[in-house]
Design an enzyme around this catalytic site. Sequence first.
Site, PDB file in Angstrom:
ATOM      1  CD  GLU A  17     -14.107  28.230  61.620  1.00  0.00           C
ATOM      2  OE1 GLU A  17     -13.914  27.391  62.529  1.00  0.00           O
ATOM      3  OE2 GLU A  17     -15.025  28.129  60.806  1.00  0.00           O
ATOM      4  CG  ASP A  75     -14.854  20.851  69.509  1.00  0.00           C
ATOM      5  OD1 ASP A  75     -15.090  20.952  68.289  1.00  0.00           O
ATOM      6  OD2 ASP A  75     -14.644  21.829  70.247  1.00  0.00           O
TER       7      ASP A  75
END
Lengths: 403, 265
Positions: free
Chosen positions: B49, B60
Amino acid sequence: MSTEPQIDVSQILGHFGPYGGRFVPEALIGALEELEEAHRSSQLDPKFGAELAELHRTYSGRPSIITEAKRFAEHAGGARIILKREDLNHTGSHKINNVLGQALLTKRMGKKRIIAETGAGQHGVASATAAALMGLECVVYMGEEDTKRQALNVARMKLLGADVIPVTSGSRTLKDAINEAMRDWVTNVETTHYLLGTVAGPHPFPTMVRDFHKIIGEETREQVLALTGRLPDVVMACVGGGSNAIGIFHRFISDPSVRLIGLEAGGDGVETGRHAATITGGTPGVLHGTRSYVLQDANGQTVESHSISAGLDYPGVGPEHAYLHDIGRAEYRAITDEQAMHAFALLCKTEGIIPAIETAHALAGALQVGNELGKDAIIVINLSGRGDKDVNTAADYFGIPLG
Amino acid sequence: MTALDNLFTKVRAENRAALIAYIPAGFPSQAGCHRVIAAFIAGGVDAIEIGFPYSDPVMDGPTIQAASVTSLENGTGAAEVFQALATASAQVPAVVMTYWNPIEKYGINEFSSAIAANGGSGVITPDLTIEESQGWISATDKSAINPIYVVAPSTSDARLSQVTAKCSGFVYVASVMGVTGARTSVSAGAADLVARVRRTTSLPVAVGLGVSTREQAKGVAAYADGVIVGSAFIKALQDAPDEDSGLAAVTELARELSKGVREGR
Ligand SMILES: Cc1ncc(COP(=O)(O)O)c(C=O)c1O
């Protein structure tokens, strides 16, 4: 004269034309649906309405009065200038309207903890206040840069029992405080309500926060009619995320003769790139869960905003404003730091009212528009907040020694 | 069929889970990212990814936030993301993971075709809801790439079937309520969520958020088709005294994890 707003742009899945909607991690969808339902059912529940009205009357001091600013008006082309005094609300700004509404919804959903972001500290103070009143735990995220600019409000929040967490990521201002609040929310969503302070964010926030502020325009319309016998020519407000502006605009949207003008923070001037005038200087994009105008670069990265006013220092804006702009129903102009501070000083000296620096942007806009329209015009300004929190910044700006 | 689809057919036949490794483009440097990709391959990862760094990464934790800042300071934009994707996809199936706004800014049809043109199999969009997906679904259809959505423990069964109906390639299961970052244990709720997802779709299911060790990979591989690891690799690079030892640590970690995904069943 019409009675109810004709353009209902709000109810189509949280969209305002191409703007609004929901761009969030799937983890938050359940909470947003729960909030949407709590808001919808509370709007139909007379008990909820009565409880909120009682708080307005006995706690925050509504209805707020209007004040005609005759000496200030001499500098605005002689137009009639009418101030809607949201600065006289408990905690010193319009923010309390939304906070009391959402705090009641928090209890309705059975949650015990609220989190909030704050820029100027006004929303944080209002949130801490409502949390104290209703016995909720309160955590406020505030950019480290803003904790310095607005130190007085940090102390107020702490006195009220809130935890203030300085945010050190990114530009250390409002945008980063929202990022951090969203991270907290994703993690603690089961017990926590995110009490967002403006008409931005994912659906239902833009609609719900507007619904809690639209009382400003409803009162204003009646008060101005009673005072002047007619509708105003112009209604003006400063625009950060856009909550005080949509609050005073909304009831007038269906009055086509009334011009609606939002004043954005032009910082050093839009042409310098150092500003927070999102509609004037931005482009459509997605930020913090909603599609609207955004200050962004060619790769879709958010660009840092700049303003002397912490409460307007945000690179996004509420989606309903983006829509009102695109359909031409409202106009948006940028006011520089310098123009805002000039209007700030003028209101102090001509009316004995120290406004918030955010609000001073609307006052500067009124000086322009008054001079454009002349003495027959009636101009209403949302005086969104008082300037106690800004005394240090203003003293510094004008070179007034402290102590 | 994308390369990613074929990978899952293969690992199912081998009765194991796939190891999917994440790295933001432009991290730790533009050239360094391409070396990390090589280190991943040397360690035996099955798919990669490539992250599109974003200024406001609300999903995040601190590790990926810091990497995103570094990457943006290194000047990463769409061009650098596609270059990293091309490097990765030349060797293993590769996808891009990105917040939505960079796609919208690039143009959704243009972005989707650029993914295909650079050999990418799909795109993971953690903040794109199915309600806002109409244009994106037709763009990914046209480019024949996989639109991959993320589901969470709080997602209701009714909504799970709506989301997985829009997915292809695999369904990304976020193992916990929270942001990315290595955790000492992988939430027990992950197995439960994978089971709920499987009742709505026959697509492969991959689990991310919190996996950092061989033991954890083994545990997840017992019930998932893919194990996604991001923060642990980034931390290995951040903690290393220099790039070479960081790359060695990445390969070593990938080797361990790729043993883990073969030990689960
Ligand atoms: C007094 C005052 N006015 C205006 C604003 C800007 O917010 P909004 O545009 O949502 O009204 C703030 C925000 O802190 C404020 O404190």
